[in-house]
Design an enzyme around this catalytic site. Structure first.
Site, PDB file in Angstrom:
ATOM      1  N   ARG A 152      -9.946  12.133   6.364  1.00  0.00           N
ATOM      2  CA  ARG A 152      -8.582  11.506   6.409  1.00  0.00           C
ATOM      3  C   ARG A 152      -8.293  10.201   7.171  1.00  0.00           C
ATOM      4  NH1 ARG A 152      -7.483  16.250   9.929  1.00  0.00           N
ATOM      5  NH2 ARG A 152      -6.999  17.941   8.001  1.00  0.00           N
ATOM      6  N   LYS A 168      -3.286   1.045  -3.633  1.00  0.00           N
ATOM      7  CA  LYS A 168      -3.358   2.358  -5.119  1.00  0.00           C
ATOM      8  C   LYS A 168      -4.810   2.464  -4.762  1.00  0.00           C
ATOM      9  CE  LYS A 168       0.735   1.863  -7.822  1.00  0.00           C
ATOM     10  NZ  LYS A 168       1.415   1.994  -9.224  1.00  0.00           N
ATOM     11  N   GLU A 226      -3.161  -8.306 -16.979  1.00  0.00           N
ATOM     12  CA  GLU A 226      -2.309  -8.943 -15.567  1.00  0.00           C
ATOM     13  C   GLU A 226      -1.725 -10.382 -14.572  1.00  0.00           C
ATOM     14  OE1 GLU A 226      -0.653  -6.107 -14.248  1.00  0.00           O
ATOM     15  OE2 GLU A 226      -2.814  -4.540 -14.551  1.00  0.00           O
ATOM     16  N   LYS A 261       2.784  -9.994  -6.060  1.00  0.00           N
ATOM     17  CA  LYS A 261       2.807  -8.627  -5.899  1.00  0.00           C
ATOM     18  C   LYS A 261       3.089  -8.092  -4.855  1.00  0.00           C
ATOM     19  CE  LYS A 261      -0.302  -4.396  -6.787  1.00  0.00           C
ATOM     20  NZ  LYS A 261      -1.256  -3.442  -7.781  1.00  0.00           N
ATOM     21  N   GLU A 319       6.013   3.050  -4.523  1.00  0.00           N
ATOM     22  CA  GLU A 319       6.481   3.305  -5.440  1.00  0.00           C
ATOM     23  C   GLU A 319       7.413   4.023  -5.900  1.00  0.00           C
ATOM     24  OE1 GLU A 319       4.865   3.868  -9.439  1.00  0.00           O
ATOM     25  OE2 GLU A 319       3.639   2.235  -8.819  1.00  0.00           O
ATOM     26  N   ARG A 364       9.079  -1.516  -7.434  1.00  0.00           N
ATOM     27  CA  ARG A 364       7.007  -1.495  -7.577  1.00  0.00           C
ATOM     28  C   ARG A 364       6.823  -0.855  -8.187  1.00  0.00           C
ATOM     29  NH1 ARG A 364       2.014  -0.063  -3.365  1.00  0.00           N
ATOM     30  NH2 ARG A 364       0.213  -0.999  -5.254  1.00  0.00           N
ATOM     31  N   ASN A 384       4.515  -1.957 -13.061  1.00  0.00           N
ATOM     32  CA  ASN A 384       4.078  -1.335 -14.273  1.00  0.00           C
ATOM     33  C   ASN A 384       4.524  -1.826 -15.431  1.00  0.00           C
ATOM     34  OD1 ASN A 384       2.382   1.199 -12.884  1.00  0.00           O
ATOM     35  ND2 ASN A 384       4.192   1.808 -12.100  1.00  0.00           N
ATOM     36  N   HIS A 411       2.555  -0.405 -18.987  1.00  0.00           N
ATOM     37  CA  HIS A 411       1.376   0.188 -18.757  1.00  0.00           C
ATOM     38  C   HIS A 411       1.636   1.475 -18.987  1.00  0.00           C
ATOM     39  CE1 HIS A 411       0.047  -3.085 -15.520  1.00  0.00           C
ATOM     40  NE2 HIS A 411      -1.149  -2.545 -15.319  1.00  0.00           N
ATOM     41  N   HIS A 455      -1.716   2.956 -20.615  1.00  0.00           N
ATOM     42  CA  HIS A 455      -2.638   3.654 -19.654  1.00  0.00           C
ATOM     43  C   HIS A 455      -2.577   4.909 -21.062  1.00  0.00           C
ATOM     44  CE1 HIS A 455      -1.579   3.135 -15.081  1.00  0.00           C
ATOM     45  NE2 HIS A 455      -2.648   2.677 -15.815  1.00  0.00           N
ATOM     46  N   HIS A 511      -8.865  -2.436 -19.146  1.00  0.00           N
ATOM     47  CA  HIS A 511      -7.454  -2.070 -18.989  1.00  0.00           C
ATOM     48  C   HIS A 511      -6.622  -3.109 -19.206  1.00  0.00           C
ATOM     49  CE1 HIS A 511      -4.586  -0.443 -16.414  1.00  0.00           C
ATOM     50  NE2 HIS A 511      -4.374  -1.898 -15.604  1.00  0.00           N
TER      51      HIS A 511
END
Length: 374
Positions: free
Chosen positions: A121, A143, A185, A227, A237, A241, A245, A248, A252, A265
C-alpha cells in the site's frame, strides 16, 4: 535550484534541478531518508550510462543498494510489467520505509512509481529523471500508471515522490528525437502559463536543440515551477490541474490509435496543442493568431504538427475512452491566448469537433510555419 511542491504534511517534497551529473544524488536522498536498504530501478541502457555514478553516490551516503531492472520503452508500460516489478520488489523484502529510486525516463518513472504505490500500500519513491520529458513533466506531480490496449494511463495511482532529482547533464546522452519529445511539454507549459517561456522556445530553438546548458537549465526549472504551482493547488486533478492536460486530449487519442510508440508522447502532445488551439479559435475563445504562433514554434523545434495517416473512426473511439470523461462531459483546457487558458467541460459533440481540427497528413500547413512576430 530547489523547487518546493507544497502539498501538506507528509506529501510535500522538493525538486532539485542540478546543473551537473548524479554525484550529489546520495546526499539529496539522505536528506529525506535515513541510510539503509534502497532499491535502484532502471532500464539497462540508462543504468549503463548513469548507474555507476548513481550507485556510488548512494553508497557513499550510507545506503545499501540493490539494483532492479526495468523494461525499456512505451510498449512495456503495461500491467504485465507492473506485475513483474511488484513481484520483484516483494521478493527483495522491501518494507514501507525502503526507498525505491526510479532512474530513467517517463516510462520508468510511471511504471516504478505505480509499483511503489501499490506494494504494501505504498513504499517511498524517489524520481531521478534522465530525459527532458521526465524532468519537465512526468517526474513531478505524483501521477503513476500504465497503459492498456484501450488507452493511455487508464490504470494508475497518485503517489507523490519523496524527492525529484533532475541532473541536467544526463540530457547530453539523449538522442535528438528524445530532446524534441520533451520540448512538446515545455511548449505546453509556456502556452498555459508563461508567454516568455513559449517565445523562448522559438527564439532560442537552435541553442536548445544544441543542448546549451544554460537554456536547458532554464527550461527545466521554469517548467517545474509551473507544474509545482499547479499541483500544489490541485493535487488530484479535481479542477485546476486539468490545465496541464492541454494538448493531451488529442495527443493521447493519437498515441492510443498508433498503439503507443510510433510517435513519442511529447510529439503527440505537440500535434494536440495545434489541433486544440484551432478548435479554440473555431469556437470563438482563442486569439486568432495563436495557431500560427504554435506552428512556428513547433517548426523551429523540429516537432511534428500532423500525425501519420490515421483512421478517424479509431481516433474518435480512442477519444471516447479518455479517462477524463465524467457524466458525459470532458474536462478540457481551452486556450485563450499565449500564456492564458481556462478550464471548461465539453460534451461529446464538441470533443468530436476538437478531433476534427487535427490536420490531415500530407496537407499544407494550416498557417505559415515561419511566422515572424513583430
Amino acid at each position: 535550484m530547489r523547487i518546493a511542491v507544497s502539498l501538506g504534511e507528509g506529501r510535500s517534497y522538493e525538486v532539485h534541478v542540478v546543473a551537473g551529473g548524479l554525484g550529489g544524488l546520495g546526499a539529496a536522498v539522505a536528506e529525506v531518508h535515513p541510510p539503509g536498504p534502497l532499491v535502484l530501478a532502471g532500464p539497462s541502457p540508462v543504468v549503463r550510462l548513469h548507474g555507476d555514478v548513481a550507485r556510488e553516490s548512494l553508497v557513499a551516503a550510507g545506503f545499501q543498494v540493490t539494483a532492479l531492472g526495468v523494461p525499456d520503452g512505451e510498449r512495456h508500460k503495461t500491467l504485465d510489467s507492473w506485475r513483474l516489478l511488484v513481484d520483484e520488489l516483494i521478493a527483495l523484502g522491501v518494507d514501507r520505509r525502503t526507498p525505491v529510486v526510479a532512474l530513467g525516463g517517463g516510462v520508468t518513472g510511471d511504471l516504478v512509481g505505480f509499483a511503489a504505490a501499490t506494494v504494501k500500500r505504498g513504499v517511498p519513491v524517489v524520481q531521478v529523471p534522465t530525459t527532458l520529458l521526465a524532468m519537465v513533466d512526468s517526474a513531478v506531480g505524483g501521477k503513476t500508471g500504465v497503459n492498456t490496449p484501450a488507452g493511455k494511463n487508464l490504470v494508475g495511482a497518485f503517489h507523490q515522490p519523496s524527492l525529484v532529482y533532475a541532473a541536467t547533464d544526463t540530457l547530453r546522452t539523449l538522442a535528438g528525437a528524445e530532446v524534441r519529445c520533451g520540448l512538446g511539454e515545455v511548449v505546453k507549459h509556456g502556452l498555459i502559463r508563461d508567454r516568455s517561456l513559449f517565445e523562448l522556445c522559438r527564439e532560442e530553438a537552435r541553442g536548445i536543440l544544441d543542448l546549451d546548458a544554460e537554456l536547458l537549465q532554464h527550461l527545466v526549472v521554469r517548467s517545474c515551477e509551473i507544474k509545482a504551482a499547479v499541483v500544489a493547488q490541485d493535487e488530484r486533478e479535481r479542477g485546476l490541474r486539468a490545465i496541464l492536460n492541454c494538448g493531451h486530449t488529442v495527443g493521447h487519442a493519437i498515441e492510443t490509435t498508433l498503439r503507443h510508440g510510433t510517435l513519442r508522447h511529447g510529439e503527440c502532445v505537440a500535434i494536440g496543442l495545434l489541433a486544440e488551439a484551432r478548435w479554440a479559435v473555431a469556437r470563438g475563445d482563442c486569439a486568432a493568431d495563436v495557431p500560427a504562433k504554435i506552428l512556428a514554434t513547433l517548426d523551429a523545434l523540429g516537432l511534428p504538427w500532423s500525425p501519420p495517416r490515421l483512421d478517424r473512426d479509431l481516433l474518435q473511439d480512442a477519444l471516447r475512452r479518455d479517462k477524463k470523461w465524467a457524466r458525459g462531459t470532458l474536462s478540457t483546457a481551452v486556450l485563450l491566448d499565449i500564456g492564458a487558458v481556462r478550464l471548461d467541460r465539453i460534451d461529446r459533440a464538441e470533443a468530436r469537433q476538437m478531433m476534427d481540427e487535427l490536420p490531415l497528413p500530407n496537407s499544407p500547413p494550416p498557417e505559415p510555419p515561419h511566422l515572424q512576430e513583430p
